[in-house]
Design a protein around this motif. Structure first.
Motif, PDB file in Angstrom:
ATOM      1  N   UNK A   1       0.784  -1.278  -0.012  1.00  0.00           N
ATOM      2  CA  UNK A   1       0.110   0.038   0.106  1.00  0.00           C
ATOM      3  C   UNK A   1       0.805   1.116  -0.178  1.00  0.00           C
ATOM      4  N   UNK A   2       0.811   2.114  -0.836  1.00  0.00           N
ATOM      5  CA  UNK A   2       1.627   3.483  -0.840  1.00  0.00           C
ATOM      6  C   UNK A   2       0.975   4.244   0.281  1.00  0.00           C
ATOM      7  N   UNK A   3       2.174   5.033   0.829  1.00  0.00           N
ATOM      8  CA  UNK A   3       1.823   5.938   1.899  1.00  0.00           C
ATOM      9  C   UNK A   3       2.789   7.271   1.711  1.00  0.00           C
ATOM     10  N   UNK A   4       2.639   8.167   2.224  1.00  0.00           N
ATOM     11  CA  UNK A   4       3.364   9.353   2.436  1.00  0.00           C
ATOM     12  C   UNK A   4       3.939   9.353   3.856  1.00  0.00           C
ATOM     13  N   UNK A   5       5.343   9.311   3.815  1.00  0.00           N
ATOM     14  CA  UNK A   5       5.778   9.098   4.908  1.00  0.00           C
ATOM     15  C   UNK A   5       6.668  10.317   5.412  1.00  0.00           C
ATOM     16  N   UNK A   6       6.407  10.539   6.651  1.00  0.00           N
ATOM     17  CA  UNK A   6       7.381  11.599   7.427  1.00  0.00           C
ATOM     18  C   UNK A   6       7.951  11.210   8.515  1.00  0.00           C
ATOM     19  N   UNK A   7       9.591  11.493   8.693  1.00  0.00           N
ATOM     20  CA  UNK A   7      10.159  11.047   9.906  1.00  0.00           C
ATOM     21  C   UNK A   7      11.167  12.131  10.303  1.00  0.00           C
ATOM     22  N   UNK A   8      11.386  12.292  11.634  1.00  0.00           N
ATOM     23  CA  UNK A   8      12.366  12.928  12.326  1.00  0.00           C
ATOM     24  C   UNK A   8      13.540  12.721  12.086  1.00  0.00           C
TER      25      UNK A   8
ATOM     26  N   UNK B   1      -1.648  24.017  10.469  1.00  0.00           N
ATOM     27  CA  UNK B   1      -2.930  24.048   9.950  1.00  0.00           C
ATOM     28  C   UNK B   1      -3.173  23.054   8.515  1.00  0.00           C
ATOM     29  N   UNK B   2      -1.924  22.724   7.741  1.00  0.00           N
ATOM     30  CA  UNK B   2      -2.121  21.804   6.787  1.00  0.00           C
ATOM     31  C   UNK B   2      -2.345  20.388   7.292  1.00  0.00           C
ATOM     32  N   UNK B   3      -1.730  20.054   8.573  1.00  0.00           N
ATOM     33  CA  UNK B   3      -2.012  18.940   9.051  1.00  0.00           C
ATOM     34  C   UNK B   3      -3.444  18.615   9.678  1.00  0.00           C
ATOM     35  N   UNK B   4      -3.847  19.617  10.320  1.00  0.00           N
ATOM     36  CA  UNK B   4      -5.286  19.873  10.699  1.00  0.00           C
ATOM     37  C   UNK B   4      -6.323  19.611   9.581  1.00  0.00           C
ATOM     38  N   UNK B   5      -6.000  20.263   8.625  1.00  0.00           N
ATOM     39  CA  UNK B   5      -6.955  20.355   7.526  1.00  0.00           C
ATOM     40  C   UNK B   5      -6.897  19.109   6.472  1.00  0.00           C
ATOM     41  N   UNK B   6      -5.993  18.433   6.593  1.00  0.00           N
ATOM     42  CA  UNK B   6      -5.782  17.050   5.767  1.00  0.00           C
ATOM     43  C   UNK B   6      -6.873  16.053   6.143  1.00  0.00           C
ATOM     44  N   UNK B   7      -7.371  15.474   5.326  1.00  0.00           N
ATOM     45  CA  UNK B   7      -8.678  14.350   5.539  1.00  0.00           C
ATOM     46  C   UNK B   7      -8.030  13.012   5.433  1.00  0.00           C
ATOM     47  N   UNK B   8      -6.840  12.840   5.242  1.00  0.00           N
ATOM     48  CA  UNK B   8      -6.165  11.618   4.855  1.00  0.00           C
ATOM     49  C   UNK B   8      -5.860  10.662   6.252  1.00  0.00           C
ATOM     50  N   UNK B   9      -6.319   9.492   6.116  1.00  0.00           N
ATOM     51  CA  UNK B   9      -5.943   8.303   7.613  1.00  0.00           C
ATOM     52  C   UNK B   9      -4.441   8.817   7.876  1.00  0.00           C
ATOM     53  N   UNK B  10      -4.322   8.863   9.034  1.00  0.00           N
ATOM     54  CA  UNK B  10      -2.862   9.363   9.810  1.00  0.00           C
ATOM     55  C   UNK B  10      -2.548   8.347  10.775  1.00  0.00           C
TER      56      UNK B  10
ATOM     57  N   UNK C   1       9.929  -3.720  17.707  1.00  0.00           N
ATOM     58  CA  UNK C   1       9.707  -4.598  16.903  1.00  0.00           C
ATOM     59  C   UNK C   1       8.412  -5.044  16.250  1.00  0.00           C
ATOM     60  N   UNK C   2       7.386  -4.480  16.658  1.00  0.00           N
ATOM     61  CA  UNK C   2       5.883  -4.694  16.347  1.00  0.00           C
ATOM     62  C   UNK C   2       5.425  -3.331  15.616  1.00  0.00           C
ATOM     63  N   UNK C   3       6.452  -2.494  15.319  1.00  0.00           N
ATOM     64  CA  UNK C   3       5.905  -1.329  14.357  1.00  0.00           C
ATOM     65  C   UNK C   3       5.409  -1.785  12.843  1.00  0.00           C
ATOM     66  N   UNK C   4       6.193  -2.476  12.425  1.00  0.00           N
ATOM     67  CA  UNK C   4       5.776  -2.938  10.840  1.00  0.00           C
ATOM     68  C   UNK C   4       4.405  -3.717  11.104  1.00  0.00           C
ATOM     69  N   UNK C   5       4.134  -4.376  11.792  1.00  0.00           N
ATOM     70  CA  UNK C   5       2.822  -5.213  11.930  1.00  0.00           C
ATOM     71  C   UNK C   5       1.738  -4.065  12.229  1.00  0.00           C
ATOM     72  N   UNK C   6       1.830  -3.021  12.965  1.00  0.00           N
ATOM     73  CA  UNK C   6       0.927  -2.157  13.512  1.00  0.00           C
ATOM     74  C   UNK C   6       0.538  -1.224  12.348  1.00  0.00           C
ATOM     75  N   UNK C   7       1.634  -1.059  11.460  1.00  0.00           N
ATOM     76  CA  UNK C   7       1.439  -0.131  10.101  1.00  0.00           C
ATOM     77  C   UNK C   7       0.782  -0.709   9.265  1.00  0.00           C
ATOM     78  N   UNK C   8       1.036  -2.270   9.028  1.00  0.00           N
ATOM     79  CA  UNK C   8       0.295  -2.839   8.063  1.00  0.00           C
ATOM     80  C   UNK C   8      -1.051  -2.948   8.434  1.00  0.00           C
ATOM     81  N   UNK C   9      -1.373  -3.190   9.701  1.00  0.00           N
ATOM     82  CA  UNK C   9      -2.770  -3.010  10.226  1.00  0.00           C
ATOM     83  C   UNK C   9      -3.449  -1.703   9.905  1.00  0.00           C
ATOM     84  N   UNK C  10      -2.728  -0.355  10.015  1.00  0.00           N
ATOM     85  CA  UNK C  10      -3.188   0.791   9.614  1.00  0.00           C
ATOM     86  C   UNK C  10      -3.469   0.964   8.180  1.00  0.00           C
ATOM     87  N   UNK C  11      -2.518   0.424   7.311  1.00  0.00           N
ATOM     88  CA  UNK C  11      -2.827   0.658   6.011  1.00  0.00           C
ATOM     89  C   UNK C  11      -3.888  -0.160   5.204  1.00  0.00           C
TER      90      UNK C  11
END
Length: 518
Positions: free
Chosen positions: A325-332, A392-401, A490-500
């Motif tokens: 599943x394609x996603x837009x990724x932000x990371x610090x 404001x841009x983050x608050x106005x977006x309607x995309x799943x996050x 270590x469970x992060x990927x599994x949670x993100x798969x659930x999210x998409x």
């Protein structure tokens, strides 16, 4: 009677168009290490897929009897093609004809390319080398009048250039000297690439020299200069690399906003758990760590496509796939200002959140942000104004996050880690830490009287730090349901798969608000 003579003239005119500016100009292009526009189209498009429009346009010369002698083709080449099977519009400048200047073009050609992309809902790739504006200084003499920028018949091009950002994927390739309107066309894109020996500027070195600044093309607007300034997204060494970047970028997006990004089969285990994630964040809060290996561990293998790496470097941005599943990724990125948001970072966040909103991409944010940048430079660059625009841009977006708090979440910028006023998913790693302000440096101010009154001020400071550190444990926040879930890294990927998969039915085709701006 047949139409053989006309058919022969048609073939002759097509052959003249293929000659472009002539053998000497083609050789000069090759000697400079650059391909011609037709070679670029051939290498970028799928074999035999390019259908040219307007190949016969240009300036013809005739003998006294009206017989054709030669046609100098217009220096805009455009048409429809396929890139990895995807239908696109390709439009390119021919630098062999008057250096890509507009006085050797026909304005209707690049405008029709933009119209074609909008009408048939196709991505458009602009191959830019030249100025593409009102012509050269000599144009005043050849036209007999001075061009008024934005005059009666010129404004529609600007309108279409902006409108397409809200409709179809727009890619800009800077493959040589790009100036004036050409620079505007390159910057007005969702994704822009320059080869390292290229340059982009509003006006070139001769004009800038009149200001007393003697600079080479590379010093003035070389690719590395423009990447650091945020005017372009990516710098590559060769044109072939630039074409590969175009293919990758388009693979994550729909043909237009009236579709959704394609989900592809994934060979990567959705439950893959990387043991290295348990060691990714050091216990010492002052110690930095690398975020990009974390990204690589949680998205599909090899799928992260970074964009804008040279600008706003405390945030990493790009496209990725999670279980296909394609996603837009932000990371610090704690290597830059500890992950704090500068004015540049905030501008970058706005642009990429808008990209997600425009093309229906769920957003994943791997967060480690100690707040907005502070200090004189932060105030001089209006960081707070750019910061509230990002919020404001983050608050106005309607995309799943979905947000994963990897380490820090402090201050106003710390609050800007998910859209407010609606449900999004949020997870915290064991290393997460948050608060209105970091304790470091703040204890001395808040408890100054207690520390100064103590017999041993240093010991008293240590006791206060220990007491407050116990209270800032993420488990204390979880008790109050101030954070929803604390997870094993270590469970992060599994949670993100659930999210998409949760996000999949929420992706709805169609226009989103005003669309993205340049």
């Amino acid at each position: 009677m047949t139409w053989t003579p006309e058919l022969e003239e048609l073939a002759q005119r097509h052959a003249m168009a293929q000659q472009m500016g002539g053998a000497d100009k083609v050789q000069r292009q090759h000697d400079a290490g650059r391909l011609t526009v037709r070679e670029r189209i051939d290498r970028l498009a799928d074999a035999r897929s390019f259908h040219e429009v307007g190949a016969l346009s240009g300036t013809g010369t005739y003998d006294d009897a009206g017989r054709l002698q030669q046609v100098m083709p217009a220096n805009c080449v455009f048409g429809r093609a396929r890139i990895d099977g995807r239908a696109v519009v390709l439009v390119g400048d021919d630098f062999t004809v008057r250096g890509g200047s507009a006085d050797a073009s026909i304005a209707a050609k690049p405008l029709m390319a933009e119209d074609m992309a909008a009408t048939y809902r196709l991505p458009i790739v602009r191959i830019i080398e030249g100025s593409g504006g009102g012509g050269s200084v000599k144009t005043i003499e050849t036209k007999g009048a001075s061009n008024l920028p934005g005059g009666v018949d010129q404004t529609r091009g600007f309108q279409m250039m902006t409108a397409n950002l809200g409709q179809v994927p727009v890619v800009g390739l800077g493959l040589g000297s790009v100036a004036g309107l050409g620079a505007a066309r390159l910057a007005s894109s969702h994704y822009s690439v320059m080869t390292r020996n290229s340059a982009m500027f509003v006006a070139g070195p001769p004009l800038v020299a009149r200001l007393g600044q003697s600079l080479t093309k590379q010093e003035l607007g070389g690719a590395d200069v423009q990447a650091r300034a945020g005017a372009i997204d990516h710098v590559v060494d060769t044109e072939e690399e630039a074409f590969d970047c175009v293919r990758r970028f388009l693979s994550y997006l729909p043909p237009s906003v009236y579709g959704v990004p394609p989900v592809l089969p994934s060979q990567d285990d959705p439950a893959r758990a990387d043991e290295a994630l348990m060691r990714a964040v050091p216990r010492n809060r002052r110690q930095v760590y690398k975020m990009r290996p974390i990204i690589a561990s949680v998205v599909d293998a090899g799928s992260f496509f970074e964009m804008g790496a040279g600008f706003g470097r405390s945030i990493i941005t790009g496209l990725a796939r999670i279980d296909g599943h394609p996603v837009l990724l932000l990371a610090s990125d704690p290597y830059h200002y500890g992950g704090a948001w500068s004015a540049d970072t905030c501008q970058k966040v706005v642009r990429f959140v808008d990209l997600a909103e425009t093309f229906h991409l769920p957003v994943v944010y791997l967060m480690d942000c100690p707040g907005f940048m502070i200090g004189q430079e932060a105030e001089r660059t209006a960081t707070i104004r750019h910061g509230v625009r990002a919020m404001a841009a983050m608050n106005q977006t309607t995309m799943p996050w979905c947000t994963v708090i990897v380490r820090n979440a402090f201050g106003v910028a710390g609050a800007a880690h998910q859209p407010s006023g609606r449900l999004s998913l949020r997870y915290a790693w064991l290393s997460a830490s948050w608060g209105s302000l970091p304790l470091e440096g703040g204890i001395e101010a808040a408890y100054r009287a207690d520390i100064e009154a103590a017999e041993d001020p240093a010991a008293e400071l240590g006791r206060i730090e220990a007491r407050l550190n116990a209270l800032r444990s993420p488990f204390r926040s979880a008790e109050k349901f101030w954070v929803e879930e604390i997870i094993d890294p270590r469970a992060t990927r599994e949670r993100l798969v659930d999210f998409v998969h949760l996000a999949e039915p929420l992706r709805t085709p169609g226009r989103s608000g005003a669309g993205m701006r340049p």
